[in-house]
Design an enzyme around this catalytic site. Structure first.
Site, PDB file in Angstrom:
ATOM      1  CG  ASP A  76      -0.350  -0.608   2.466  1.00 23.56           C
ATOM      2  OD1 ASP A  76       0.873  -0.614   2.586  1.00 23.56           O
ATOM      3  OD2 ASP A  76      -1.117  -1.064   3.335  1.00 23.56           O
ATOM      4  CG  ASN A 145      -8.967  -2.061  12.118  1.00 25.95           C
ATOM      5  OD1 ASN A 145      -8.023  -2.704  11.656  1.00 25.95           O
ATOM      6  ND2 ASN A 145      -9.414  -0.957  11.564  1.00 25.95           N
ATOM      7  CG  HIS A 147      -5.953  -2.700   8.959  1.00 22.96           C
ATOM      8  ND1 HIS A 147      -6.029  -1.372   9.332  1.00 22.96           N
ATOM      9  CD2 HIS A 147      -4.639  -3.025   9.067  1.00 22.96           C
ATOM     10  CE1 HIS A 147      -4.824  -0.928   9.640  1.00 22.96           C
ATOM     11  NE2 HIS A 147      -3.970  -1.905   9.492  1.00 22.96           N
ATOM     12  CD  GLU A 152      -8.809   0.435   7.877  1.00 22.70           C
ATOM     13  OE1 GLU A 152      -8.847  -0.437   8.763  1.00 22.70           O
ATOM     14  OE2 GLU A 152      -8.061   1.429   7.948  1.00 22.70           O
TER      15      GLU A 152
HETATM   16  C1  F6R Z   1       1.446  -1.872   6.124  1.00 16.53           C
HETATM   17  C2  F6R Z   1       0.090  -2.371   6.215  1.00 16.53           C
HETATM   18  C3  F6R Z   1      -0.679  -2.430   7.495  1.00 16.53           C
HETATM   19  C4  F6R Z   1       0.145  -2.847   8.704  1.00 16.53           C
HETATM   20  C5  F6R Z   1      -0.707  -2.892   9.972  1.00 16.53           C
HETATM   21  C6  F6R Z   1       0.147  -3.140  11.196  1.00 16.53           C
HETATM   22  O1  F6R Z   1       1.927  -1.917   4.796  1.00 16.53           O
HETATM   23  O2  F6R Z   1      -0.417  -2.717   5.213  1.00 16.53           O
HETATM   24  O3  F6R Z   1      -1.760  -3.310   7.342  1.00 16.53           O
HETATM   25  O4  F6R Z   1       0.709  -4.103   8.467  1.00 16.53           O
HETATM   26  O5  F6R Z   1      -1.388  -1.678  10.128  1.00 16.53           O
HETATM   27  O6  F6R Z   1       0.971  -2.036  11.399  1.00 16.53           O
HETATM   28  P1  F6R Z   1       2.091  -2.027  12.525  1.00 16.53           P
HETATM   29  O7  F6R Z   1       3.102  -3.033  12.117  1.00 16.53           O
HETATM   30  O8  F6R Z   1       2.652  -0.628  12.495  1.00 16.53           O
HETATM   31  O9  F6R Z   1       1.416  -2.362  13.802  1.00 16.53           O
END
Ligand code: F6R
Length: 253
Positions: A76, A145, A147, A152
């Site tokens: 992303d 959450n 995701h 989401e």
């Molecule tokens: C990052 C991504 C997100 C993260 C998730 C966890 O490219 O796609 O889904 O993997 O938000 O983020 P952290 O590792 O910062 O807790």
């Protein structure tokens, strides 16, 4: 020390510490790179994979692990942030991994956050993944959450790379990387759930007690779009690599 078990069709490995879990994921990636010609990696940003990327950089420096033949696709990118914006995911990947290994810049793909035509950028991204032969190993983190990437809760199973709106919760969580909440972009381009599920193998790394409820929902809760990570249970080759803190709410713990 690790515990290995299967829960809801997912192979779950629990390590005592987050360092051990990161080392295990670095081992999976190293094995994929060294055993597969023209390996295609799917990569994630965020706090979780930083330690793993450092380990890969060390292996490149100290043991000659080469990324010269590797192609990467990131999950992303924020809409509105150019590649050289310090908070862009492109900048993150350059700083954490790409600038320190021998991967070729033209083989590292991240959606452009400043594409004039966002929907063309998304369909082109899907085509590039296909042209590269598909993703061999997709690394994922897990949102509080549930995701995955920026899919989401409520994201459709059949979703593809597209523009999405971030939830207030995700914006607030990501604010730690920005000057304030207001500076966090509201939209992103993300690979879709269907895109992710097409990877041949998925390795998810989750660490820390704040993710324990999300881990439990993913593997022990109902399968459905309300917890996007639970949709990974539709995939035949998923490894969930966690530390004890993140596994605390699982039956195995
Ligand atoms: C990052 C991504 C997100 C993260 C998730 C966890 O490219 O796609 O889904 O993997 O938000 O983020 P952290 O590792 O910062 O807790």
């Amino acid at each position: 020390m690790s515990i290995e078990t299967q829960i809801s069709g997912i192979s779950v490995k629990v390590y005592s510490t987050s360092s051990d879990a990161s080392e295990a994921v670095a081992n999976e990636i190293t094995q994929e790179i060294t055993t597969r010609d023209h390996c295609v990696l799917g990569l994630a940003t965020g706090g979780t994979p930083v330690d793993c990327y450092q380990r890969l950089v060390e292996r490149h420096r100290n043991s000659g692990l080469s990324f010269a033949d590797v192609t990467t696709f990131n999950l992303d990118e924020y809409i509105g942030l150019a590649a050289d914006h310090p908070q862009s995911y492109r900048a993150f990947m350059q700083a954490q991994l790409f600038d320190h290994v021998d991967v070729r810049r033209e083989r590292t793909w991240i959606p452009s956050g400043v594409a004039e035509d966002v929907s063309l950028e998304c369909t082109t991204y899907e085509s590039r993944i296909r042209e590269a032969g598909g993703i061999d190993l997709q690394l994922l983190g897990l949102g509080h959450n549930g995701h995955i990437a920026f899919n989401e809760p409520g994201s459709p199973l059949e979703s593809r790379t597209r523009q999405v709106e971030l939830t207030p919760e995700t914006i607030q969580k990501n604010a730690r990387f920005f000057a304030d909440d207001e500076s966090v972009p509201r939209h992103a381009i993300t690979m879709g759930i269907a895109t992710i599920l097409e990877a041949r193998r998925i390795v998810m790394l989750v660490t820390g007690s704040s993710k324990a409820a999300a881990v439990s929902a993913m593997v022990e809760g109902p399968v459905g779009v309300e917890c996007p990570a639970s949709l990974l249970r539709n995939h035949p080759q998923v490894q969930l690599i966690v530390d004890e803190a993140a596994a605390a709410k699982l039956d195995v713990s």
